[in-house]
Design a protein around this motif. Structure first.
Motif, PDB file in Angstrom:
ATOM      1  N   UNK A  56       0.845  -1.197   0.000  1.00 20.77           N
ATOM      2  CA  UNK A  56       0.000   0.000   0.000  1.00 20.77           C
ATOM      3  C   UNK A  56       0.876   1.241   0.000  1.00 20.77           C
ATOM      4  N   UNK A  57       0.755   2.048  -1.017  1.00 12.29           N
ATOM      5  CA  UNK A  57       1.534   3.284  -1.125  1.00 12.29           C
ATOM      6  C   UNK A  57       0.600   4.478  -0.953  1.00 12.29           C
ATOM      7  N   UNK A  58       0.965   5.370  -0.052  1.00 10.58           N
ATOM      8  CA  UNK A  58       0.259   6.644   0.113  1.00 10.58           C
ATOM      9  C   UNK A  58       1.281   7.776   0.067  1.00 10.58           C
ATOM     10  N   UNK A  59       0.786   9.004   0.037  1.00 11.90           N
ATOM     11  CA  UNK A  59       1.643  10.194   0.096  1.00 11.90           C
ATOM     12  C   UNK A  59       2.722  10.224  -0.983  1.00 11.90           C
ATOM     13  N   UNK A  60       2.356  10.114  -2.247  1.00 11.65           N
ATOM     14  CA  UNK A  60       3.378  10.095  -3.298  1.00 11.65           C
ATOM     15  C   UNK A  60       4.234  11.350  -3.334  1.00 11.65           C
ATOM     16  N   UNK A  61       3.689  12.461  -2.828  1.00 12.80           N
ATOM     17  CA  UNK A  61       4.468  13.706  -2.823  1.00 12.80           C
ATOM     18  C   UNK A  61       5.714  13.595  -1.944  1.00 12.80           C
ATOM     19  N   UNK A  62       5.673  12.731  -0.939  1.00 10.58           N
ATOM     20  CA  UNK A  62       6.840  12.543  -0.077  1.00 10.58           C
ATOM     21  C   UNK A  62       7.975  11.907  -0.872  1.00 10.58           C
ATOM     22  N   UNK A  63       7.655  10.912  -1.684  1.00 15.10           N
ATOM     23  CA  UNK A  63       8.676  10.249  -2.496  1.00 15.10           C
ATOM     24  C   UNK A  63       9.277  11.230  -3.507  1.00 15.10           C
ATOM     25  N   UNK A  64       8.449  12.124  -4.026  1.00 11.27           N
ATOM     26  CA  UNK A  64       8.955  13.137  -4.956  1.00 11.27           C
ATOM     27  C   UNK A  64       9.866  14.150  -4.262  1.00 11.27           C
ATOM     28  N   UNK A  85     -10.950   2.878  -5.933  1.00 17.28           N
ATOM     29  CA  UNK A  85     -11.619   1.921  -5.030  1.00 17.28           C
ATOM     30  C   UNK A  85     -10.548   0.896  -4.664  1.00 17.28           C
ATOM     31  N   UNK A  86      -9.911   1.113  -3.551  1.00 20.43           N
ATOM     32  CA  UNK A  86      -8.626   0.454  -3.329  1.00 20.43           C
ATOM     33  C   UNK A  86      -8.681  -0.865  -2.568  1.00 20.43           C
ATOM     34  N   UNK A  87      -9.664  -1.057  -1.686  1.00 24.07           N
ATOM     35  CA  UNK A  87      -9.651  -2.259  -0.853  1.00 24.07           C
ATOM     36  C   UNK A  87     -11.048  -2.853  -0.732  1.00 24.07           C
ATOM     37  N   UNK A 324      -7.199  -5.471  -6.061  1.00 24.89           N
ATOM     38  CA  UNK A 324      -5.788  -5.116  -5.832  1.00 24.89           C
ATOM     39  C   UNK A 324      -5.435  -5.306  -4.356  1.00 24.89           C
ATOM     40  N   UNK A 325      -6.327  -4.845  -3.482  1.00 22.72           N
ATOM     41  CA  UNK A 325      -6.188  -5.090  -2.045  1.00 22.72           C
ATOM     42  C   UNK A 325      -7.478  -5.761  -1.567  1.00 22.72           C
ATOM     43  N   UNK A 326      -7.349  -6.907  -0.940  1.00 26.21           N
ATOM     44  CA  UNK A 326      -8.536  -7.638  -0.493  1.00 26.21           C
ATOM     45  C   UNK A 326      -8.260  -8.202   0.897  1.00 26.21           C
ATOM     46  N   UNK A 327      -9.229  -8.034   1.796  1.00 26.55           N
ATOM     47  CA  UNK A 327      -9.049  -8.433   3.194  1.00 26.55           C
ATOM     48  C   UNK A 327     -10.207  -9.320   3.630  1.00 26.55           C
ATOM     49  N   UNK A 328      -9.876 -10.447   4.267  1.00 31.91           N
ATOM     50  CA  UNK A 328     -10.873 -11.337   4.854  1.00 31.91           C
ATOM     51  C   UNK A 328     -10.762 -11.230   6.377  1.00 31.91           C
ATOM     52  N   UNK A 354      -4.674  -9.848   1.117  1.00 34.43           N
ATOM     53  CA  UNK A 354      -4.104 -10.226  -0.182  1.00 34.43           C
ATOM     54  C   UNK A 354      -3.822  -8.969  -0.990  1.00 34.43           C
ATOM     55  N   UNK A 355      -2.611  -8.890  -1.512  1.00 30.70           N
ATOM     56  CA  UNK A 355      -2.297  -7.870  -2.510  1.00 30.70           C
ATOM     57  C   UNK A 355      -2.178  -8.577  -3.854  1.00 30.70           C
ATOM     58  N   UNK A 356      -2.941  -8.086  -4.822  1.00 29.55           N
ATOM     59  CA  UNK A 356      -3.001  -8.707  -6.145  1.00 29.55           C
ATOM     60  C   UNK A 356      -2.714  -7.603  -7.168  1.00 29.55           C
ATOM     61  N   UNK A 357      -1.444  -7.275  -7.342  1.00 22.67           N
ATOM     62  CA  UNK A 357      -1.096  -6.126  -8.189  1.00 22.67           C
ATOM     63  C   UNK A 357      -1.462  -6.361  -9.648  1.00 22.67           C
ATOM     64  N   UNK A 358      -1.563  -7.621 -10.072  1.00 28.06           N
ATOM     65  CA  UNK A 358      -1.970  -7.913 -11.448  1.00 28.06           C
ATOM     66  C   UNK A 358      -3.408  -7.478 -11.718  1.00 28.06           C
TER      67      UNK A 358
END
Length: 490
Positions: A56-64, A85-87, A324-328, A354-358
């Motif tokens: 899970x990536x947040x705050x992309x401005x920090x990486x920049x 719609x991320x999770x 992409x992100x799924x939680x049970x 589960x992270x399913x980046x595909x």
């Protein structure tokens, strides 16, 4: 030219190295593994590709921000994609809830699941945004070198305004009456390796990042962030030495001056940065006699954060129903944390992430690349095989065709993490935030016991999570520059 040595090429070490190298220092990073990024590690199993973490990536401005004033731009290397719609969260009774950055979509679901929460959702967003803004202004921007830093008027005022005495689970009950939804928003405690029933409500601010700002993924895999940093660092003239393990920090008159590695090399420096687990690095690299006031016994009193039992599973056929992100979630969420932190055992009925980046980018891997994570104690497990089969059985019961589709797999346990990353007892985030002290008074970024020594990474201020680790690296670089100056000439 002043020399800086950094132990560890994780995001904290890389961001610190980039900033210092761009300011005229000569930086050498020593990394025991053969890849940059630490736990941000790519794994290939045949035709399947996985990001070990973070997912899970947040705050992309920090990486920049790391590349500010370097002459390089991260957008030339990376493409961030916002997941609207991320999770998808699925509960034991079969009901589900999809987290979205669109408040109207969330409220529409809440009207069916929890009318009270639908009524209060806007108030919830306002509160978590305020908590985030306070933290961003007061806690994130500077290195913590002493507990006295918290006595500064601005920081002290902010501290008492971010609900440090309220527990996260208690806070969420004010806005969500449905126990299923409480689990979703309580889960943010695990992002910092802690229990929602013990960690301060301050960390509800994570909801601002996910429900307002957004969750992102990187084209080609999140590990591209570390690769990009490595490339920029080298173009600036920095050196990374892979496959060497630091074994001792040489100290004279309470001042660090060199690092010894397992190859027999000796790297002298003017300042040293440890980008690694605070407890393990301090204990293993600095003789107890050289850190008076910080005994091994004192280090052992820290509570480790959550660890993980991870399965990388490649399914032959692409599974479009796995988000992409799924939680049970289990029926009894609180018992999971009692198992982990009280009884130090693997949960009997665990939450499965589960992270399913595909799902977002099918070009990254053959079929479906499932990164399956179960929260675990920072402890050894008796039978890896039986616990893996247990997770598979649960997923099969949820409709995921493991037995008929599984082509490749690889398992990581707390012991794996301990060995690969020298993680404190196998913990993911180093230290838990289950107490107010450990949440706010994490180990400082500048050693109180050894001169010329600094720390960056998730076990130090400002805490765990990729953006925080990157901020930690930048803060340490700025602290070093403040201490001994900049050498860049315009």
């Amino acid at each position: 030219m002043k020399k800086i040595s950094i132990i560890g090429a994780g995001l904290g070490g890389l961001s610190c190295g980039i900033r210092l190298q761009s300011k005229g220092f000569q930086v050498t990073i020593i990394e025991k593994n053969q890849h940059p990024g630490g736990k941000m590690m790519p794994v290939e199993l045949g035709d399947y590709r996985f990001d070990f973490g973070p997912n899970t990536i947040t705050m992309p401005w920090v990486f920049n921000r790391v590349l500010n004033d370097t002459g390089f731009h991260l957008n030339d290397y990376l493409t961030f994609t916002r997941l609207e719609r991320h999770t998808k969260n699925i509960f034991h009774d079969g009901t589900s809830f999809i987290q979205s950055v669109h408040a109207d979509e969330v409220i529409s679901q809440l009207k069916e699941l929890d009318p009270y929460a639908a009524y209060r959702y806007w108030d919830y967003l306002k509160v978590v945004e305020r908590l985030y803004k306070l933290s961003e202004e007061a806690f994130f921007p500077k290195a913590i070198t002493s507990y006295k830093d918290f006595l500064a008027p601005a920081m002290s005022k902010a501290f008492f305004s971010v609900r440090p005495f309220e527990k996260l689970a208690h806070f969420n009950k004010k806005y969500f009456s449905n126990p299923h939804l409480q689990k979703v928003f309580n889960r943010y405690a695990t992002y910092i390796g802690s229990s929602p029933y013990q960690t301060p409500a301050t960390f509800s601010m994570i909801a601002y990042l996910e429900m307002i700002s957004g969750v992102y993924t990187v084209k080609g895999g999140n590990t591209q962030i570390a690769k990009s940093y490595e490339e920029v660092f080298k173009k600036l003239g920095g050196e990374i030495i892979y496959g060497e393990t630091a074994v001792e920090i040489c100290i004279k008159d309470q001042t660090a001056y060199a690092v010894k590695t397992d190859s027999g090399a000796l790297y002298e420096f003017d300042r040293l940065v440890i980008n690694g687990d605070y407890v393990t690095s301090t204990r293993n690299l600095i003789k107890e006699s050289d850190r008076k006031g910080l005994s091994n016994r004192k280090l052992d009193q820290y509570e480790p954060s959550i660890s993980a039992f991870v399965i990388l599973a490649g399914l032959k056929t692409y599974q479009p129903d796995i988000h992409h992100h799924q939680v049970y979630f289990p029926e009894d969420y609180q018992k999971e944390f009692e198992d982990i932190f009280t009884y130090k055992r693997f949960p009997e009925d665990p939450t499965i992430y589960i992270s399913h980046s595909a799902y977002t980018d099918q070009s990254v891997s053959k079929g479906s690349n499932l990164f399956i994570l179960v929260n675990a104690p920072a402890a050894s497990i008796e039978s890896v095989e039986s616990y893996k089969k247990k997770i598979y059985r649960i997923l099969e019961s949820k409709g995921i065709p493991i037995s008929e589709q599984l082509e490749v797999e690889k398992v990581f346990t707390p012991d794996t993490l301990k060995s690969m990353f020298k993680a404190y007892k196998g913990s993911i985030y180093g230290l838990s935030s289950n107490s107010m002290k450990d949440a706010f008074l994490r180990p400082g970024n500048k050693s109180k016991y050894v001169k010329h020594l600094y720390y960056t990474g998730g076990s130090t201020h400002p805490g765990g999570g990729s953006p925080m680790v990157v901020m930690s690296g930048m803060n340490v670089a700025d602290s070093i520059i403040s201490d001994i100056g900049s050498f860049r000439f315009e």
